[in-house]
Design a protein around this motif. Sequence first.
Motif, PDB file in Angstrom:
ATOM      1  N   ALA A   1      -3.476  36.451 -37.981  1.00 64.78           N
ATOM      2  CA  ALA A   1      -2.292  35.919 -38.501  1.00 64.78           C
ATOM      3  C   ALA A   1      -2.333  34.494 -38.184  1.00 64.78           C
ATOM      4  O   ALA A   1      -2.200  33.577 -39.289  1.00 64.78           O
ATOM      5  N   PHE A   2      -2.679  33.850 -37.009  1.00 61.71           N
ATOM      6  CA  PHE A   2      -2.457  32.543 -36.852  1.00 61.71           C
ATOM      7  C   PHE A   2      -3.898  31.905 -37.884  1.00 61.71           C
ATOM      8  O   PHE A   2      -3.397  30.632 -38.328  1.00 61.71           O
ATOM      9  N   ILE A   3      -4.984  32.366 -37.784  1.00 60.43           N
ATOM     10  CA  ILE A   3      -6.142  32.015 -38.601  1.00 60.43           C
ATOM     11  C   ILE A   3      -5.691  32.102 -39.951  1.00 60.43           C
ATOM     12  O   ILE A   3      -5.701  30.924 -40.711  1.00 60.43           O
ATOM     13  N   GLY A   4      -5.052  32.949 -40.252  1.00 65.70           N
ATOM     14  CA  GLY A   4      -4.275  32.958 -41.848  1.00 65.70           C
ATOM     15  C   GLY A   4      -3.506  31.889 -42.292  1.00 65.70           C
ATOM     16  O   GLY A   4      -3.864  31.245 -43.383  1.00 65.70           O
ATOM     17  N   ARG A   5      -2.674  31.514 -41.299  1.00 63.52           N
ATOM     18  CA  ARG A   5      -1.768  30.574 -41.637  1.00 63.52           C
ATOM     19  C   ARG A   5      -2.321  29.056 -41.515  1.00 63.52           C
ATOM     20  O   ARG A   5      -1.896  28.244 -42.316  1.00 63.52           O
ATOM     21  N   CYS A   6      -3.274  29.052 -40.695  1.00 64.14           N
ATOM     22  CA  CYS A   6      -4.123  27.724 -40.625  1.00 64.14           C
ATOM     23  C   CYS A   6      -4.695  27.398 -41.836  1.00 64.14           C
ATOM     24  O   CYS A   6      -4.865  26.228 -42.452  1.00 64.14           O
ATOM     25  N   LYS A   7      -5.664  28.560 -42.568  1.00 62.12           N
ATOM     26  CA  LYS A   7      -6.112  28.286 -43.717  1.00 62.12           C
ATOM     27  C   LYS A   7      -5.183  27.948 -44.853  1.00 62.12           C
ATOM     28  O   LYS A   7      -5.382  27.115 -45.877  1.00 62.12           O
ATOM     29  N   HIS A   8      -4.224  28.683 -44.895  1.00 59.68           N
ATOM     30  CA  HIS A   8      -2.905  28.261 -45.711  1.00 59.68           C
ATOM     31  C   HIS A   8      -2.465  26.917 -45.732  1.00 59.68           C
ATOM     32  O   HIS A   8      -2.392  26.037 -46.792  1.00 59.68           O
ATOM     33  N   ALA A   9      -2.436  26.326 -44.523  1.00 60.21           N
ATOM     34  CA  ALA A   9      -1.940  24.936 -44.261  1.00 60.21           C
ATOM     35  C   ALA A   9      -3.070  23.936 -44.691  1.00 60.21           C
ATOM     36  O   ALA A   9      -2.957  22.986 -45.377  1.00 60.21           O
ATOM     37  N   PHE A  10      -4.345  24.394 -44.558  1.00 59.89           N
ATOM     38  CA  PHE A  10      -5.316  23.398 -44.705  1.00 59.89           C
ATOM     39  C   PHE A  10      -5.370  23.329 -46.623  1.00 59.89           C
ATOM     40  O   PHE A  10      -5.535  22.100 -46.732  1.00 59.89           O
ATOM     41  N   LYS A  11      -5.189  24.240 -47.182  1.00 59.07           N
ATOM     42  CA  LYS A  11      -5.061  24.280 -48.670  1.00 59.07           C
ATOM     43  C   LYS A  11      -3.883  23.519 -49.044  1.00 59.07           C
ATOM     44  O   LYS A  11      -3.865  22.933 -50.184  1.00 59.07           O
ATOM     45  N   ASN A  12      -2.773  23.285 -48.100  1.00 66.87           N
ATOM     46  CA  ASN A  12      -1.663  22.368 -48.498  1.00 66.87           C
ATOM     47  C   ASN A  12      -1.839  20.885 -47.769  1.00 66.87           C
ATOM     48  O   ASN A  12      -0.617  20.410 -47.693  1.00 66.87           O
ATOM     49  N   GLY A  13      -2.947  20.638 -47.768  1.00 68.85           N
ATOM     50  CA  GLY A  13      -3.156  19.258 -47.201  1.00 68.85           C
ATOM     51  C   GLY A  13      -2.956  18.726 -45.821  1.00 68.85           C
ATOM     52  O   GLY A  13      -2.899  17.644 -45.306  1.00 68.85           O
ATOM     53  N   TYR A  14      -2.967  19.941 -45.007  1.00 72.31           N
ATOM     54  CA  TYR A  14      -2.871  19.655 -43.364  1.00 72.31           C
ATOM     55  C   TYR A  14      -4.434  19.728 -42.947  1.00 72.31           C
ATOM     56  O   TYR A  14      -4.966  20.486 -43.170  1.00 72.31           O
ATOM     57  N   SER A  15      -4.353  18.812 -41.846  1.00 70.42           N
ATOM     58  CA  SER A  15      -5.339  18.628 -40.936  1.00 70.42           C
ATOM     59  C   SER A  15      -5.307  19.507 -39.668  1.00 70.42           C
ATOM     60  O   SER A  15      -4.201  19.720 -39.348  1.00 70.42           O
ATOM     61  N   ILE A  16      -6.617  20.385 -39.231  1.00 70.18           N
ATOM     62  CA  ILE A  16      -6.536  21.039 -38.033  1.00 70.18           C
ATOM     63  C   ILE A  16      -7.030  19.995 -36.968  1.00 70.18           C
ATOM     64  O   ILE A  16      -8.498  19.618 -37.215  1.00 70.18           O
ATOM     65  N   ALA A  17      -6.181  19.661 -35.938  1.00 73.85           N
ATOM     66  CA  ALA A  17      -6.713  19.029 -34.755  1.00 73.85           C
ATOM     67  C   ALA A  17      -6.768  19.817 -33.717  1.00 73.85           C
ATOM     68  O   ALA A  17      -5.790  20.123 -33.219  1.00 73.85           O
ATOM     69  N   LEU A  18      -7.863  20.015 -33.077  1.00 77.32           N
ATOM     70  CA  LEU A  18      -8.158  20.957 -32.022  1.00 77.32           C
ATOM     71  C   LEU A  18      -8.782  20.128 -30.666  1.00 77.32           C
ATOM     72  O   LEU A  18      -9.488  19.428 -30.725  1.00 77.32           O
ATOM     73  N   ARG A  19      -7.866  20.061 -29.668  1.00 78.43           N
ATOM     74  CA  ARG A  19      -8.219  19.265 -28.520  1.00 78.43           C
ATOM     75  C   ARG A  19      -9.150  20.181 -27.432  1.00 78.43           C
ATOM     76  O   ARG A  19      -9.231  21.490 -27.756  1.00 78.43           O
ATOM     77  N   GLY A  20      -9.705  19.339 -26.513  1.00 79.25           N
ATOM     78  CA  GLY A  20     -10.419  20.026 -25.379  1.00 79.25           C
ATOM     79  C   GLY A  20     -11.727  20.843 -25.732  1.00 79.25           C
ATOM     80  O   GLY A  20     -11.843  21.719 -25.200  1.00 79.25           O
ATOM     81  N   MET A  21     -12.360  20.244 -26.690  1.00 75.92           N
ATOM     82  CA  MET A  21     -13.724  20.961 -27.297  1.00 75.92           C
ATOM     83  C   MET A  21     -14.692  21.029 -26.210  1.00 75.92           C
ATOM     84  O   MET A  21     -15.480  21.822 -26.159  1.00 75.92           O
ATOM     85  N   GLU A  22     -14.722  20.037 -25.279  1.00 78.12           N
ATOM     86  CA  GLU A  22     -15.533  20.245 -24.079  1.00 78.12           C
ATOM     87  C   GLU A  22     -15.153  21.280 -23.057  1.00 78.12           C
ATOM     88  O   GLU A  22     -16.084  21.638 -22.232  1.00 78.12           O
ATOM     89  N   PHE A  23     -14.189  22.091 -23.327  1.00 77.64           N
ATOM     90  CA  PHE A  23     -13.869  23.156 -22.606  1.00 77.64           C
ATOM     91  C   PHE A  23     -13.998  24.577 -23.400  1.00 77.64           C
ATOM     92  O   PHE A  23     -13.743  25.612 -22.943  1.00 77.64           O
ATOM     93  N   ARG A  24     -14.407  24.357 -24.770  1.00 73.84           N
ATOM     94  CA  ARG A  24     -14.248  25.447 -25.667  1.00 73.84           C
ATOM     95  C   ARG A  24     -15.776  25.640 -26.178  1.00 73.84           C
ATOM     96  O   ARG A  24     -15.998  26.626 -26.685  1.00 73.84           O
ATOM     97  N   SER A  25     -16.682  24.610 -26.206  1.00 71.53           N
ATOM     98  CA  SER A  25     -18.020  24.731 -26.759  1.00 71.53           C
ATOM     99  C   SER A  25     -18.951  24.131 -25.622  1.00 71.53           C
ATOM    100  O   SER A  25     -18.924  22.933 -25.233  1.00 71.53           O
ATOM    101  N   GLU A  26     -19.827  25.022 -25.582  1.00 66.96           N
ATOM    102  CA  GLU A  26     -20.986  24.621 -24.364  1.00 66.96           C
ATOM    103  C   GLU A  26     -21.778  23.399 -25.030  1.00 66.96           C
ATOM    104  O   GLU A  26     -22.217  22.497 -24.227  1.00 66.96           O
TER     105      GLU A  26
END
Length: 786
Positions: free
Chosen positions: A419-444
């Motif tokens: 459900a969260f991913i679906g809402r983020c997709k909807h937000a993106f289509k309405n002009g919202y940017s997705i800012a994700l912190r701490g990528m050094e802890f999430r991607s090797e």
Amino acid sequence: MNRSGKRRKRKKRGDERAAAGAPSLSSASFDRHVFPILFAAARATRQTSSSSSPPAALAARLLRRVLSRSPQTLSPLPGSFVALLPLLLSSSCSSVAALSCEVLGAAALRCMETGEMLASDSGIASGLARALGSRSQRVIEAACNSILDLSASSVGRERLAGSPVLPRTLHLFCQVESVYGFAQSGSTESTESPTEANKILCLIIDTMVLLVNSCKIDNLQSLQQELVRNVLSLLYKIWKKTQLLRSSTDCNMWKNKLQSKEYEISEAIFRLSIGLASPACPEPDVVRKSIFGQAVSDFETFVLAYWEKLPNLYRRKQSTQMDSSVFAALHSAFNLGTAPDSIIESLIKGLVSCPAIASDELDINSFLHEVHDSLGDSVKYRQDIRVIRTQDPNDQTSRGCMTEEHFFDDGAVFMDEDAFIGRCKHAFKNGYSIALRGMEFRSEKVAAIASALADLFGQPSVGANIYFSPARSQGLARHYDDHCVLVWQLLGSKKWMIWPNPKPLLPRLYDPFDPLDGTLDKNIGRVEVLLEGDMMYVPRGYVHEARTDVGGSEVNAYADYSLHLTLAIEVEPPFEWEGFAHIALHCWTEKQQLRDSQFVEFKGKVETSLFAIVLHVAIRLHSDSDPVFRKACMVAAKLPSSSTCTTTHLKALQSSQRSTFDEILRKIDQNCSIKEALKRITLAVKEGEDEAFQWMSWLRHLPQQGVDRIDFCNIFGALEELLEAFNSNPDHAMADFTAFKSGFCQRVVYEDVCESFETLLEMYRTTRTRYMRGMLALHGAGAHVS
């Protein structure tokens, strides 16, 4: 004790007459009548596993009688029986071994002190480890229950966790899981009709998780790495299954049997990952070449001309950008060759929250203690992710000002990932940017590049954020950062505007942000359009904003979308030049305290450390107005030294660092005011408040060998003592302090300070690396997750 921590209730067999024939457990009676029989039986059953053999049958009968007696007879156990337990636990007769485990557990539950003593016995621990290796499920179950009983106290848990019981439990878990395969099954449903297989696996998991979470970090690091990786591969899948079980109505058997909480399993994953060797990382030299250019002089030019001074753009040719192994690694990490919806899924799927670790926390155990019940939680808004847009005041739909608008409420936790991913997709289509912190802890891959960049700049760590923006949009409002950033455009393009920094002082990390002047003139701003592969450096303190390029099809809502990674070089307080000055003062003070100091003349003896506190405060106050003290210290920066050319450039950078230190010493000697420092200290003591001196707390990590040690986390007592000493004879104190300050500035040894600086840097790095490994494991990253 059962897996939920409750005492197991043992049925009393019959009445007092049933126990009347049982042997007495008084030491004398046991040694005369019981010990010889159990000893002979234990030795005999090492050669045969038949429970029907006379020695085995007799031993089992005696052990059952011991269990049938009142609990008081189990405490204390006769010393000779305790000495015999390792042999009984190792018996090849399943009845003898299982019953011995039960006696051991019952005795531990009867008396905590007895349990701690038994858990601390190396022979008993080895016997339990051998029992875990039994082919009998009954023995394994009894051994696990005995371990849980012995672990009722923290001492018992720590002793067993540091014994051969832990690696044997890990081996057992891998063997049993490979047979029953719960982690490998694709469904959350339990298809086992007989529940015994599930029961024993749950018991082993509970035992293993308890021991791992009770084990000291150093002991975990000594475990065989291949074993740990195998355990992590399975345990991670089981942890993900337990998350699915939260809402499943078909898995009541597993819900009821697996007593370990989700956060306990996630902590075990985190702890086990800490000791794993890091995967192959690019060398700092490889990252240097990918970002700044092939020649070492390119990086030297950057440091001397741009670092913490001016923005700079590094343009990449479209035809050669994939030749960079670093860019290629990043490009492949985010599934960039797909549609925006797929990119959003690849960014968010499987995320867990990354709780903040205190900037000066160097004990990973303290961090785990604070967050133990929230480790592995779902992502939390603002802490981990922001979904945000900033309206352009020229846009007719805007409210006339540059304000950020958030799609979600502060602190929201997203339990339903789909459900969260679906809402983020909807937000993106309405002009919202997705800012994700701490990528050094999430991607090797991001972690590897960030670590190499931290080495290159001689800093503890480098942070990484990802920004995915739709067309014709602006995510963050105009702002400045308290850290330098390298902006790497991975997909699409983005237009940046950067204003000159009018302030001579760089912002400190963690200091409050000053409000921006709303009258910034666009005509004096620098405009750069970053294309795919380009990188731009923005120093801390420089105001900037970024928008996706206006252009492309007005019909296609995804035209000109942008994805970029920011690598944040955060200069922690100890690693600014001010911090280097504090380390230098501490090193010199320690040397003075190890010899007879001359600064001890007024009102008896005033310790050198009190003079040092005043000078620490004076240095801090001076740094509030001197730009040099705010800049990053790079004495630990790593550059290759294999060629003459490289050595020349390395020496040039080292010479620059040494010159900066000499300049700082001159400023301390000439400009640091003791009167202003004493004024601040007097005010703090008068008001009974030392909050203004909490910045000193990181100094506690530096070694103190003198007799009179300063508690930098609780400085108030030292401040009171200092004022009393100074007020008793102010003129003499001033003269002595001036001599102390001059002695420090003239005789401190630069090489000694560099050594202490690098030691402290390694301490910070070790903690950050441990945190990073643990969080990567919770994101399924690494070779241990297949």
